[in-house]
Write a protein that holds these residues in place. Structure first.
Motif, PDB file in Angstrom:
ATOM      1  N   GLU A   1     -34.573   1.278  42.638  1.00 51.46           N
ATOM      2  CA  GLU A   1     -35.250   0.253  43.615  1.00 51.46           C
ATOM      3  C   GLU A   1     -35.134  -1.241  43.489  1.00 51.46           C
ATOM      4  O   GLU A   1     -35.000  -2.010  44.340  1.00 51.46           O
ATOM      5  CB  GLU A   1     -36.750   0.845  43.794  1.00 51.46           C
ATOM      6  CG  GLU A   1     -36.825   2.081  44.181  1.00 51.46           C
ATOM      7  CD  GLU A   1     -36.741   3.247  43.233  1.00 51.46           C
ATOM      8  OE1 GLU A   1     -36.511   2.809  42.071  1.00 51.46           O
ATOM      9  OE2 GLU A   1     -37.109   4.358  43.569  1.00 51.46           O
ATOM     10  N   PRO A   2     -35.386  -1.725  42.107  1.00 49.14           N
ATOM     11  CA  PRO A   2     -35.369  -3.161  41.860  1.00 49.14           C
ATOM     12  C   PRO A   2     -33.921  -3.643  42.261  1.00 49.14           C
ATOM     13  O   PRO A   2     -33.936  -4.765  42.801  1.00 49.14           O
ATOM     14  CB  PRO A   2     -35.636  -3.227  40.507  1.00 49.14           C
ATOM     15  CG  PRO A   2     -36.565  -2.270  40.018  1.00 49.14           C
ATOM     16  CD  PRO A   2     -35.678  -1.081  41.063  1.00 49.14           C
ATOM     17  N   MET A   3     -33.068  -2.794  42.141  1.00 51.83           N
ATOM     18  CA  MET A   3     -31.633  -3.497  42.327  1.00 51.83           C
ATOM     19  C   MET A   3     -31.420  -3.606  43.797  1.00 51.83           C
ATOM     20  O   MET A   3     -30.794  -4.687  44.178  1.00 51.83           O
ATOM     21  CB  MET A   3     -30.602  -2.614  41.667  1.00 51.83           C
ATOM     22  CG  MET A   3     -30.604  -2.534  40.123  1.00 51.83           C
ATOM     23  SD  MET A   3     -29.232  -1.950  39.465  1.00 51.83           S
ATOM     24  CE  MET A   3     -29.561  -0.087  39.532  1.00 51.83           C
ATOM     25  N   GLU A   4     -31.678  -2.362  44.398  1.00 49.54           N
ATOM     26  CA  GLU A   4     -31.646  -2.545  45.970  1.00 49.54           C
ATOM     27  C   GLU A   4     -32.573  -3.818  46.649  1.00 49.54           C
ATOM     28  O   GLU A   4     -32.020  -4.450  47.371  1.00 49.54           O
ATOM     29  CB  GLU A   4     -32.082  -1.337  46.701  1.00 49.54           C
ATOM     30  CG  GLU A   4     -30.893  -0.097  46.434  1.00 49.54           C
ATOM     31  CD  GLU A   4     -31.705   1.267  46.640  1.00 49.54           C
ATOM     32  OE1 GLU A   4     -31.068   2.437  46.393  1.00 49.54           O
ATOM     33  OE2 GLU A   4     -32.719   1.439  47.362  1.00 49.54           O
TER      34      GLU A   4
ATOM     35  N   ASP B   1     -32.412  -9.078  49.144  1.00 53.06           N
ATOM     36  CA  ASP B   1     -32.743 -10.463  49.135  1.00 53.06           C
ATOM     37  C   ASP B   1     -31.485 -11.392  48.992  1.00 53.06           C
ATOM     38  O   ASP B   1     -31.801 -12.420  48.858  1.00 53.06           O
ATOM     39  CB  ASP B   1     -33.809 -10.734  47.799  1.00 53.06           C
ATOM     40  CG  ASP B   1     -35.123 -10.069  47.988  1.00 53.06           C
ATOM     41  OD1 ASP B   1     -35.992  -9.973  47.260  1.00 53.06           O
ATOM     42  OD2 ASP B   1     -35.495  -9.613  49.149  1.00 53.06           O
ATOM     43  N   GLY B   2     -30.348 -10.789  49.086  1.00 55.48           N
ATOM     44  CA  GLY B   2     -29.091 -11.670  49.001  1.00 55.48           C
ATOM     45  C   GLY B   2     -28.554 -11.665  47.481  1.00 55.48           C
ATOM     46  O   GLY B   2     -27.696 -12.672  47.457  1.00 55.48           O
ATOM     47  N   ALA B   3     -29.192 -11.083  46.446  1.00 54.52           N
ATOM     48  CA  ALA B   3     -28.616 -11.266  44.990  1.00 54.52           C
ATOM     49  C   ALA B   3     -27.222 -10.718  45.257  1.00 54.52           C
ATOM     50  O   ALA B   3     -26.776  -9.661  45.687  1.00 54.52           O
ATOM     51  CB  ALA B   3     -29.476 -10.785  44.019  1.00 54.52           C
ATOM     52  N   SER B   4     -26.225 -11.452  44.363  1.00 51.96           N
ATOM     53  CA  SER B   4     -24.838 -10.970  44.049  1.00 51.96           C
ATOM     54  C   SER B   4     -25.049  -9.796  43.090  1.00 51.96           C
ATOM     55  O   SER B   4     -26.010  -9.602  42.160  1.00 51.96           O
ATOM     56  CB  SER B   4     -24.008 -12.018  43.619  1.00 51.96           C
ATOM     57  OG  SER B   4     -24.376 -12.568  42.522  1.00 51.96           O
ATOM     58  N   GLU B   5     -23.914  -9.187  42.806  1.00 53.57           N
ATOM     59  CA  GLU B   5     -23.695  -7.959  41.737  1.00 53.57           C
ATOM     60  C   GLU B   5     -23.886  -8.698  40.328  1.00 53.57           C
ATOM     61  O   GLU B   5     -24.801  -8.212  39.720  1.00 53.57           O
ATOM     62  CB  GLU B   5     -22.268  -7.201  42.124  1.00 53.57           C
ATOM     63  CG  GLU B   5     -22.275  -6.578  43.094  1.00 53.57           C
ATOM     64  CD  GLU B   5     -23.271  -5.391  43.172  1.00 53.57           C
ATOM     65  OE1 GLU B   5     -23.959  -5.327  44.369  1.00 53.57           O
ATOM     66  OE2 GLU B   5     -23.798  -4.747  42.146  1.00 53.57           O
TER      67      GLU B   5
ATOM     68  N   ASN C   1     -30.206 -10.247  36.227  1.00 55.97           N
ATOM     69  CA  ASN C   1     -31.618 -10.461  36.305  1.00 55.97           C
ATOM     70  C   ASN C   1     -32.583  -9.206  36.267  1.00 55.97           C
ATOM     71  O   ASN C   1     -33.707  -9.238  35.982  1.00 55.97           O
ATOM     72  CB  ASN C   1     -31.973 -11.391  37.526  1.00 55.97           C
ATOM     73  CG  ASN C   1     -31.414 -12.700  37.088  1.00 55.97           C
ATOM     74  OD1 ASN C   1     -31.718 -13.476  36.341  1.00 55.97           O
ATOM     75  ND2 ASN C   1     -30.368 -13.204  38.237  1.00 55.97           N
ATOM     76  N   VAL C   2     -31.774  -8.192  36.723  1.00 55.49           N
ATOM     77  CA  VAL C   2     -32.492  -6.800  36.849  1.00 55.49           C
ATOM     78  C   VAL C   2     -32.172  -5.732  35.721  1.00 55.49           C
ATOM     79  O   VAL C   2     -32.823  -5.412  35.017  1.00 55.49           O
ATOM     80  CB  VAL C   2     -32.100  -6.328  38.339  1.00 55.49           C
ATOM     81  CG1 VAL C   2     -32.999  -4.982  38.233  1.00 55.49           C
ATOM     82  CG2 VAL C   2     -32.654  -7.081  39.303  1.00 55.49           C
TER      83      VAL C   2
END
Lengths: 452, 293
Positions: B184-187, B192-196, B202-203
Motif C-alpha cells: 500500500e505505501p508503495m502504491e 503521488d508521482g514518485a519514481s521507482e 523513501n519507502v
C-alpha cells in the motif's frame, strides 16, 4: 492425560531424576573435560583369561598400511597373550592426541608413534627403554646405528625404537637427463645448470616441464626442508652442535650461496612458485612428469614406480644429492621417520615393549619392505635383496650407512626455528629481502630462539 | 501448590541447563583461567601463573596488529560486497523473472557448504599450476594468475571466496524482507508521482532498515572470526603472512606453537572485538526500534 497435568505428576519427577542421573553417570562428559584424551575414555586393560590388549596409535596413510600386516603377524604369534589394536591418525592430529593423552595422565594408547622431530618435545612423557633393552640384550646401536639411536636418546635414556626411517633423495628422470646431456648434479652450480637445461617451455612460453620441483615454502616444515636439502650436503646447519644457538655455518659463504641458488631457480621460473608449494603438490607433480627432478622422501618411490599412479614409472633414477662441501659442518642428508615409544603411564609396558621389539626386529623389518616401509636395521639396509627390490634403496642406504644424516629441527624449539625459516624464505622468494639480508636474519633470529 | 507450580518449569529446564553449563560455561571459565597462565605442554608440563602477562604479550606483538589490520580490511571488504551483491540479487529475485524458483535455490548452494570444505575445494580450483580457474583463464587469453602464491592476491582470493559463500545468506534474508514490505505505501507513493527509485529509497529501504542492521551485524561477527577458508587454502597464514587474521593468529599460537595460555587470551581479545563491533549495530537497531515506537 494433558501435558500440563502430566508435568506435575510424580511419574514426571521420577523420569526427570532418572534422566539427570544418567547424565551424571555418562562417561561422555569426562572426554570433554580439559586434558581428557580425545576419542577414547578407556585405558588398555587385560581381558579375562590373561590376554593383554596393547593399543597403538600410528600415522595414517601409507605408514599404517605398511605396518598393519606385521601387526597382524604379531597378534598371530602372541595369540592368547598379547593383542595389539591399532588406530591411525593423520600426522598433525596425531600430535594433538598424543599431547592430550600425556597431559591427562591416562594412557589411552600404550604404544605411541613419534615423528623424528617430536622426540625432544615428547621425551619427558615417554617410558625409558634402557632396562628393557638391557634385559633382552638388544644391541640397538649395532642394529640401528649409533647415530639413529642418539636421535632417540635424551639425557642418557633411550625413549623410542626406530620403525620406519627414510631419507630425502633426488628423484630424477633418466630419459630427460639423457636427452639434455645432464648428469646428477654434484655442486650447486651444476644443480642450477641442470634445472635450466631440463626446463621445457611450449610455443606460448608456458613451462611444460620444470627443471626442478621440490622448492617449497608454503609451510614452516616445507621451507625448512627446501633450505636444508641443499644446506646440509654443502656442510651447513641451522642449529649449533650443542643446541644452544644458531649454527655458525649460517654466517659462512655456503649459506649465502645456497640462498642465491634457490632464489635464482625461482626467479628464472625453473620451479613452480614455492610460496604455494608443499610436498603434497610436489610428489604428484613429479609423478605426472611435470618436473624433471625433485628431492622427495625415499619411500615415495613405490608410488612413482606404480604405472597406475604415475606417468613416469620405469623412467626414474634415484640418487643421494651429494654437493661440494663448502661449509665447516660435516656433509649430511635430510632424514626423518617414525619410531615407537611407550607412554610412561601405560599399564602394559612389558607387553608394549614386546610389540615394539618385534616391529623393530630384522624379521619384521624385512617383511615390511614389501609393504613400503623404509627399514631401520643396518643389516637390512645393506642386504643386496633390499637394494634389488626397492628402487630408492641404494640412495637411502648410502645416506644411512655411509654419508650421514640429520633431522634439522629435532630440538625443543623446533617449531619456532621452522617459523623463522618459513618467514625468511618467503621474504626471499617474494623478493622482499635479498639473500644477504635473509642470511643475516636467519642467524640472528634462530640464535634468539635457541637462547630463549 | 503455588511453589511447586513455579518450580516445575525449572526442573524441566534443568537437564538443558546442566548441558549448557558443562559444554559452554565451564569451558569458558576454564579458558579464562588458562589465559592467566603461560603453558606450553611441549616445553613445560607445569603451567606458570603470569596474570595479565599473556594479554600484554599480545598487545606488544607486531604480528597481532598485522592480524588485526587484515581482519578489519577483510571484514569491511567482504561485508560491503556481500551486502551490495546480496541485496541486488534479492531485488532481482523479487521480480517475476522466469525460473525464479530455480535461481533462488541455485543461489543458496554455496551457503550450504562447510567453510573448511569450501577452502579445500577452492584450493584445488585456484592452484597456480594445476587449477581449473587458471586453465580457463589461459583458454580465454587472460593468462594464469597467482591466486595462491602472491601476497598481493591473498586478501583478494579470500574475499572472492567468502563473498561467493555468504552472498546467499544476505540474499535470503533481504528477499524475505522485501516480500514482507506492504504494497500500500508503495502504491500510494506511485500514485503521488514518485519514481521507482524514490519509492525504493523513501519507502522500501526505511522499512528494511532493522533487517539490514541485523544482516550486517551477523556478517560482521562471522567475518571477524574468519579462519576456515584461509586455513583450507593455505593451512596457515598464506604467502608472506598476507592472510594472517586474528583467527589464524590464534590457531598458530595454540596448534603450531602450543602456547595454550596465550591462545586462550587471544580468544578473549577476539571476543572483545566481536562484542565491540556488534554493539554498534545492536545500539543502532535498538534506537531504530525505539524511534519507530
Amino acid at each position: 492425560m494433558r501435558l500440563d497435568r502430566f508435568v506435575r505428576t510424580p511419574l514426571a519427577a521420577l523420569l526427570l531424576l532418572v534422566f539427570a542421573l544418567s547424565l551424571a553417570c555418562n562417561p561422555a562428559p569426562s572426554n570433554m573435560a580439559p586434558g581428557a584424551p580425545a576419542g577414547s575414555s578407556k585405558t588398555s586393560e587385560s581381558a579375562p583369561g590373561g590376554e593383554v590388549t596393547v593399543r597403538l596409535i600410528a600415522p595414517s596413510g601409507n605408514t599404517i598400511k605398511s605396518w598393519q600386516p606385521q601387526i597382524d603377524r604379531f597378534n598371530e604369534l602372541n595369540k592368547g597373550k598379547i593383542r595389539v589394536e591399532a588406530e591411525a591418525e593423520a600426522k598433525d592430529p596425531l600430535l594433538d592426541k598424543l599431547v592430550t593423552q600425556f597431559l591427562s595422565g591416562q594412557a589411552a594408547f600404550d604404544v605411541v608413534s613419534i615423528d623424528g622431530q617430536w622426540g625432544p618435545r615428547l621425551a619427558p612423557y615417554l617410558e625409558p627403554l634402557n632396562s628393557y633393552i638391557e634385559k633382552d640384550k638388544v644391541d640397538v646401536n649395532s642394529l640401528y646405528g649409533k647415530k639413529r639411536m642418539d636421535l632417540l636418546t635424551f639425557e642418557g635414556q633411550t625413549k623410542a625404537i626406530p620403525i620406519g626411517f627414510g631419507g630425502f633423495v633426488l628423484f630424477y628422470r633418466k630419459d630427460l637427463f639423457d636427452e639434455a646431456g645432464v648428469k646428477v648434479p654434484t655442486t650447486l652450480d651444476e644443480y642450477l645448470e641442470a634445472a635450466r637445461k631440463l626446463t621445457k617451455r611450449g610455443p606460448d612460453g608456458k613451462v611444460e616441464v620444470y627443471g626442478t620441483g621440490g622448492l617449497r615454502a608454503k609451510g614452516g616444515y616445507d621451507a625448512t626442508a627446501t633450505l636444508t636439502y641443499f644446506l646440509l650436503p654443502s656442510g651447513g646447519r641451522l642449529i649449533s652442535e650443542d643446541g644452544k644457538g644458531a649454527s655458525p655455518t649460517l654466517k659462512e659463504p655456503v649459506t649465502l650461496e645456497v640462498l642465491k641458488t634457490l632464489k635464482t631457480i625461482v626467479d628464472e621460473g625453473l620451479s613452480p612458485n614455492p610460496l604455494s608449494w608443499d610436498q603434497n603438490n610436489d610428489r604428484p607433480f613429479f609423478a605426472q612428469g611435470k618436473s624433471a627432478m625433485a628431492i622427495i622422501y625415499s619411500s615415495i618411490a613405490e608410488m612413482v614406480e606404480d604405472p597406475k599412479e604415475s606417468n613416469v614409472a620405469g623412467k626414474v633414477g634415484y640418487a643421494l644429492l651429494k654437493l661440494e662441501k663448502k661449509g665447516s659442518a660435516p656433509a649430511a642428508g635430510y632424514a626423518n621417520g617414525w619410531s615407537m615409544a611407550i607412554d610412561k603411564n601405560s599399564k602394559n609396558k612389558a607387553a608394549a615393549w614386546e610389540f615394539i621389539k618385534y616391529m623393530g626386529s630384522v624379521e619384521a623389518q624385512k617383511a615390511m619392505i614389501q609393504t613400503g616401509n623404509p627399514p631401520t636395521p643396518i643389516s637390512v639396509l645393506e642386504d643386496p635383496d633390499y637394494v634389488k627390490q626397492v628402487p630408492s634403496a641404494q640412495a637411502l642406504k648410502e645416506m644411512m650407512v655411509d654419508y650421514g644424516f640429520v633431522i634439522p629441527t629435532a630440538v625443543t624449539q623446533g617449531t619456532e626455528v621452522e617459523k623463522v625459516v618459513h618467514e625468511e624464505m618467503q621474504l626471499l622468494f617474494s623478493g622482499q629481502k635479498s639473500p644477504e639480508q635473509v642470511q643475516q636474519a636467519l642467524f640472528e633470529r634462530i640464535d634468539q630462539v635457541m637462547k630463549r | 501448590m503455588i511453589a511447586r507450580r513455579a518450580l516445575t518449569p525449572y526442573l524441566w529446564l534443568a537437564p538443558v541447563l546442566a548441558v549448557l553449563l558443562g559444554l559452554m560455561v565451564y569451558p569458558w571459565l576454564w579458558s579464562l583461567y588458562l589465559s592467566l597462565y603461560r603453558w606450553n605442554p611441549l616445553k613445560n608440563p607445569v603451567p606458570a601463573f603470569v596474570g595479565l602477562g599473556n594479554y600484554l604479550a599480545i598487545l606488544g606483538d607486531a604480528e597481532f596488529y598485522t592480524a588485526l589490520k587484515n581482519t578489519v580490511l577483510l571484514t569491511v571488504i567482504t561485508v560491503s560486497l556481500e551486502f551490495v551483491l546480496g541485496f541486488g540479487l534479492a531485488l532481482l529475485l523479487n521480480t517475476n523473472i522466469r525460473g525464479r524458483a530455480f535461481f533462488r535455490t541455485a543461489c543458496l548452494v554455496p551457503m550450504m557448504l562447510t567453510p573448511s570444505i569450501v577452502g579445500l575445494a577452492w584450493k584445488v580450483l585456484l592452484h597456480d599450476e594445476m587449477g581449473l580457474v587458471n586453465w580457463v583463464l589461459g583458454a580465454v587469453g587472460i593468462g594464469p594468475q597467482p591466486w595462491m602464491s602472491s601476497p598481493s592476491y591473498t586478501l583478494l582470493t579470500v574475499s572472492i571466496i567468502q563473498v561467493w559463500q555468504h552472498v546467499p545468506f544476505v540474499m535470503l534474508i533481504m528477499l524475505a524482507g522485501l516480500q514482507a514490505v506492504p504494497t500500500e505505501p508503495m502504491e500510494a507513493a506511485r500514485v503521488d508521482g514518485a519514481s521507482e527509485w524514490q519509492v525504493f529509497w523513501n519507502v522500501v529501504l526505511p522499512w528494511l532498515k532493522p533487517l539490514i542492521m541485523i544482516v550486517l551485524m551477523f556478517r560482521v561477527i562471522f567475518a571477524i572470526r574468519s579462519f576456515d577458508t584461509i586455513f583450507g587454502l593455505w593451512q596457515g597464514a598464506g604467502p608472506v603472512k598476507a592472510g594472517l587474521v586474528v583467527g589464524v593468529y590464534l590457531y598458530e599460537q595454540v596448534r603450531v606453537f602450543w602456547e595454550l595460555g596465550k591462545g586462550a587470551a587471544i580468544s578473549y581479545v577476539l571476543l572483545a572485538l566481536t562484542i565491540a563491533f556488534s554493539l554498534y549495530f545492536t545500539v543502532r537497531l535498538y534506537r531504530g526500534l525505539e524511534d519507530s515506537r
